[in-house]
Design a protein around this motif. Structure first.
Motif, short mmCIF file in Angstrom:
data_model
loop_
_atom_site.label_atom_id
_atom_site.label_comp_id
_atom_site.label_asym_id
_atom_site.label_seq_id
_atom_site.Cartn_x
_atom_site.Cartn_y
_atom_site.Cartn_z
N LEU A 105 37.74 47.53 94.26
CA LEU A 105 38.22 48.06 95.53
C LEU A 105 37.35 47.54 96.67
N ARG A 106 36.04 47.48 96.45
CA ARG A 106 35.15 46.92 97.48
C ARG A 106 35.53 45.48 97.78
N ALA A 107 35.86 44.72 96.75
CA ALA A 107 36.26 43.33 96.95
C ALA A 107 37.55 43.23 97.77
N LEU A 108 38.49 44.14 97.51
CA LEU A 108 39.73 44.15 98.28
C LEU A 108 39.46 44.50 99.74
N GLN A 109 38.58 45.46 99.98
CA GLN A 109 38.22 45.82 101.35
C GLN A 109 37.61 44.64 102.09
N GLU A 110 36.69 43.97 101.44
CA GLU A 110 36.03 42.84 102.09
C GLU A 110 37.02 41.72 102.38
N ALA A 111 37.92 41.47 101.44
CA ALA A 111 38.90 40.39 101.62
C ALA A 111 39.86 40.70 102.76
N ALA A 112 40.23 41.97 102.92
CA ALA A 112 41.20 42.35 103.95
C ALA A 112 40.54 42.59 105.30
N TRP A 113 39.33 43.13 105.30
CA TRP A 113 38.73 43.62 106.54
C TRP A 113 37.74 42.66 107.19
N ASP A 114 36.98 41.91 106.38
CA ASP A 114 35.97 41.03 106.98
C ASP A 114 36.58 39.97 107.90
N PRO A 115 37.72 39.36 107.55
CA PRO A 115 38.32 38.38 108.48
C PRO A 115 38.70 39.00 109.83
N VAL A 116 39.04 40.28 109.83
CA VAL A 116 39.38 40.95 111.09
C VAL A 116 38.13 41.10 111.95
N LEU A 117 37.03 41.49 111.32
CA LEU A 117 35.77 41.60 112.05
C LEU A 117 35.29 40.23 112.50
N ASP A 118 35.54 39.20 111.69
CA ASP A 118 35.19 37.83 112.09
C ASP A 118 35.93 37.44 113.36
N GLU A 119 37.22 37.73 113.39
CA GLU A 119 38.04 37.40 114.56
C GLU A 119 37.55 38.13 115.80
N PHE A 120 37.22 39.40 115.64
CA PHE A 120 36.73 40.18 116.78
C PHE A 120 35.40 39.61 117.28
N GLU A 121 34.52 39.27 116.35
CA GLU A 121 33.21 38.71 116.74
C GLU A 121 33.38 37.37 117.44
N THR A 122 34.30 36.55 116.95
CA THR A 122 34.54 35.25 117.59
C THR A 122 35.02 35.42 119.02
N ARG A 123 35.87 36.40 119.24
CA ARG A 123 36.42 36.62 120.58
C ARG A 123 35.42 37.27 121.53
N TYR A 124 34.62 38.20 121.03
CA TYR A 124 33.84 39.04 121.94
C TYR A 124 32.33 38.98 121.73
N GLY A 125 31.87 38.25 120.71
CA GLY A 125 30.44 38.02 120.56
C GLY A 125 29.65 39.20 120.05
#
Length: 238
Positions: A105-125
């Motif tokens: 389940l942790r692996a599923l969370q990371e696979a689904a959620w980390d790219p979203v946080l990556d996108e947010f960080e790329t946009r807003y630093g």
């Protein structure tokens, strides 16, 4: 209530387009002001929702009408309070809280959620802190400031969509990126249903079927999110 009109149509009135039923303007539920749109396409789409009613008028089958009414009747007057409610998600966002067990389940969370946080960080630093602990997080002030700025700059129409998408997904980050067009409705649903999909795998939902209550909730959420996207797309089309 029963359908009481023969025809619904979009009618230009000055600089706006009203939705009219047999020549009478549709009124907002609270203010009783005429429902008006800045673009013809959106007014026509809402008129089509009214025209599609058969026998009884079912408000839940008119999502564009509901979004537009919320924007004009509530957001325009109560935006500050709604803003404060959304800001509460900065420390409670679904994406920030991970399980440490089971590992799959942790692996599923990371696979689904980390790219979203990556996108947010790329946009807003700025990148939110995540945890697998039970203690509530306090995110850095920098994140609070960035999100406060994002929400403050949204026009009322986009803010209305965020106000729908954030509670529906349980995630302020997801709701913001959806509102800005970086995520589609299907992706949002997959992001906020990770735990349910994990349970589907355990109980072999492909063979025995999905929990009917979850299936119903998913369908309703997809309808709302797709209507939100259509609402923003129609506003941007003209």
């Amino acid at each position: 209530m029963k359908r009481f009109y023969k025809q619904a149509q979009a009618v230009k009135n000055g600089d706006v387009y009203e939705v009219q039923l047999d020549g009478r303007s549709v009124k907002l539920p609270e203010s009783k002001a005429p429902l008006s749109m800045p673009v013809r396409g959106l007014a026509e789409a809402i008129a089509a929702e009214w025209d599609a009613q058969e026998g009884a008028v079912v408000p839940d089958s008119m999502p564009l009408m509901q979004i537009a009414s919320t924007c004009q009747d509530k957001v325009s007057k109560l935006r500050a309070a709604m803003h404060d409610q959304l800001m509460k998600y900065v420390d409670t966002d679904l994406l920030f809280y991970r399980t440490d067990n089971p590992p799959d389940l942790r692996a599923l969370q990371e696979a689904a959620w980390d790219p979203v946080l990556d996108e947010f960080e790329t946009r807003y630093g700025v990148r939110p802190i995540v945890t697998d602990g039970l203690v509530a997080l306090s995110q850095p002030q920098a994140l609070h400031d960035v999100i406060d700025g994002i929400l403050s700059k949204l026009p009322d129409e986009a803010f209305t969509v965020a106000q729908i998408a954030v509670p529906a997904s349980g995630s302020l980050i997801t709701g913001i990126l959806f509102t800005l067009g970086a995520l589609d409705a299907e992706r949002v649903l997959s992001i906020c249903r990770v735990e349910e999909r994990h349970k589907d795998g355990i109980y072999d939902a492909d063979k025995y079927g999905q929990d009917p209550s979850i299936e119903k909730a998913d369908k309703a959420m997809m309808q709302d999110l797709q209507a939100c996207r259509q609402y923003l797309d129609l506003l941007a089309a003209e």
